[in-house]
Enzyme design. Sequence first.
Site, mmCIF file in Angstrom:
data_model
loop_
_atom_site.group_PDB
_atom_site.id
_atom_site.type_symbol
_atom_site.label_atom_id
_atom_site.label_comp_id
_atom_site.label_asym_id
_atom_site.label_seq_id
_atom_site.Cartn_x
_atom_site.Cartn_y
_atom_site.Cartn_z
ATOM 1 N N HIS A 56 -6.951 5.164 1.626
ATOM 2 C CA HIS A 56 -6.299 4.861 0.343
ATOM 3 C C HIS A 56 -6.286 6.036 -0.621
ATOM 4 C CE1 HIS A 56 -5.852 0.612 1.312
ATOM 5 N NE2 HIS A 56 -6.986 0.768 1.957
ATOM 6 N N SER A 71 -10.845 -0.243 0.116
ATOM 7 C CA SER A 71 -9.567 -0.945 0.206
ATOM 8 C C SER A 71 -9.522 -2.242 -0.596
ATOM 9 C CB SER A 71 -9.225 -1.220 1.671
ATOM 10 O OG SER A 71 -10.280 -1.898 2.308
ATOM 11 N N GLU A 88 -15.896 5.357 2.911
ATOM 12 C CA GLU A 88 -14.466 5.520 2.626
ATOM 13 C C GLU A 88 -14.296 6.363 1.371
ATOM 14 O OE1 GLU A 88 -12.385 1.760 2.551
ATOM 15 O OE2 GLU A 88 -13.526 1.040 4.265
ATOM 16 N N ASP A 140 -13.351 7.858 5.786
ATOM 17 C CA ASP A 140 -12.031 7.278 6.041
ATOM 18 C C ASP A 140 -11.330 7.234 4.686
ATOM 19 O OD1 ASP A 140 -9.894 5.520 6.242
ATOM 20 O OD2 ASP A 140 -10.964 4.064 7.481
ATOM 21 N N ASN A 185 0.827 -1.214 0.000
ATOM 22 C CA ASN A 185 0.000 0.000 0.000
ATOM 23 C C ASN A 185 0.861 1.265 0.000
ATOM 24 O OD1 ASN A 185 -2.399 -1.499 0.214
ATOM 25 N ND2 ASN A 185 -2.152 -1.651 2.436
ATOM 26 N N LYS A 229 -0.181 4.075 4.326
ATOM 27 C CA LYS A 229 -0.335 3.746 2.907
ATOM 28 C C LYS A 229 0.414 4.785 2.071
ATOM 29 C CE LYS A 229 -3.969 0.908 4.399
ATOM 30 N NZ LYS A 229 -5.189 0.910 5.166
ATOM 31 N N HIS A 256 -14.416 -0.657 5.914
ATOM 32 C CA HIS A 256 -13.300 -1.389 6.527
ATOM 33 C C HIS A 256 -13.683 -1.997 7.878
ATOM 34 C CE1 HIS A 256 -9.183 -1.654 8.370
ATOM 35 N NE2 HIS A 256 -8.885 -2.019 7.153
HETATM 36 C C1 LIG Z 1 -5.750 0.238 6.279
HETATM 37 C C2 LIG Z 1 -7.036 0.845 6.675
HETATM 38 C C3 LIG Z 1 -7.282 1.241 7.988
HETATM 39 C C4 LIG Z 1 -6.329 0.916 9.094
HETATM 40 O O1 LIG Z 1 -5.319 1.838 9.141
HETATM 41 P P1 LIG Z 1 -3.969 1.449 9.930
HETATM 42 O O2 LIG Z 1 -3.294 2.743 10.074
HETATM 43 O O3 LIG Z 1 -3.264 0.486 9.056
HETATM 44 O O4 LIG Z 1 -4.399 0.857 11.227
HETATM 45 C C5 LIG Z 1 -8.451 1.903 8.271
HETATM 46 N N1 LIG Z 1 -9.358 2.142 7.312
HETATM 47 C C6 LIG Z 1 -9.175 1.750 6.037
HETATM 48 C C7 LIG Z 1 -10.209 2.047 5.032
HETATM 49 C C8 LIG Z 1 -8.012 1.076 5.684
HETATM 50 O O5 LIG Z 1 -7.848 0.655 4.437
#
Ligand SMILES: *Cc1c(COP(=O)(O)O)cnc(C)c1O
Length: 384
Positions: free
Chosen positions: A207, A179, A175, A204, A47, A236, A133
């Site tokens: 990505h 992901s 999101e 969120d 990522n 990421k 997620h």
């Molecule tokens: C990877 C991810 C997370 C977790 O984030 P980390 O910093 O790796 O704990 C949260 N939300 C989404 C959508 C993700 O893809």
Amino acid sequence: MSWQQRITTALEQRHAADGWRQRHVTDENHTRLLTVEGKRYRHFSSNDYLGLSQHPAVIAGWQRGAQQAGAGAGASGHVTGFNRLHADLEAQLADWLGYRRALLFISGFAANQAVIHLLAEKTDRILADKLAHASLLDAASHSPAQLRRFSHNAAESLAARLAIPCEGETLVVTEGIFSMDGDSAPLQAIAEQTRCAQGWLLVDDAHGIGVVGEQGRGSCWQQGVKPELLIVTFGKGFGVSGAALLCDEATADYFLQFSRHLIYSTAMPPAQACALQAALAQVQQGDALRQRLSANIQRFRAGAASLPWQLMGSESAIQPLIVGENAQAMALSRRLAEAGCWVSAIRPPTVPPGTARLRITLTAAHQPEDIDVLLEALHDAAGQ
Ligand SMILES: *Cc1c(COP(=O)(O)O)cnc(C)c1O
């Protein structure tokens, strides 16, 4: 069932369903190349979309921070763990993304738990995209609020849920870029529905941040939407680790006063905050990296269109190939490994049953030749 029986049964079921999850010890992980058990692979499961985990300026930032502030924060941010390096990073993030405040968390997972845990009370409801997620859905299902999921990326499905009256507050959760599917949420339509229902929107953008939008400001900026709560993560596109919540003044203060995840947990190492400042600078001036990534995505999609597996409509760095059954996805992943390409298979429950897939991720660090080798290996596998 005893603990012992429960554990044995669960492990047996995992095996039987071809769902066993294996960690691999990697010796070298340089975004583009990966070494596992002495063998080198072209790496399509990272990522680290811009390759910043390997960037000399980011590594130097971490070293400088450690020299200045030591290896660890030494305490929760509420005691003495909140360093100048954290404060500066929070201010830079808020300024960059157009919010009054930013609050750092040690991970995206922790940030999502913290935000939903603190906000959602008994009479409230959380309306989350079906494919949100695990960190969001877990937090929501463990909260006292009611959780309802709406169809993936479907503003009409959200509208239908919003039309049902609710005694308390409504939090809509989605999101920026998903992901496991790599597609983008229709944020304008979702924000509009949420606003009409007087709810709050949480996006969120794990990505999207760093990767899309002007200066890498992410999906919300790209789509002209400003959610009440924006979560960005740094594991990421930023190539490091950690996360931040962007919000207004009063909400940030509410979190500082009441969020147990912040109060009772050691602050991120200040050196990491220093590395993140360096990563932020690279993201802001990262148009060339984003262009390279975009060219790699186009190259892959053009070459993959004729494969027999479903290529999702994703325009992002995440390019899933839907294979179907677990065993087939695992077999294809192994075949690609034999051809020197590392691509992880993703299986249920991470994705819906029957949609086991290869989650191919592209980065700015890939050379055109890497993508050509992957495509050739995929076409060879398809011809068998
Ligand atoms: C990877 C991810 C997370 C977790 O984030 P980390 O910093 O790796 O704990 C949260 N939300 C989404 C959508 C993700 O893809």
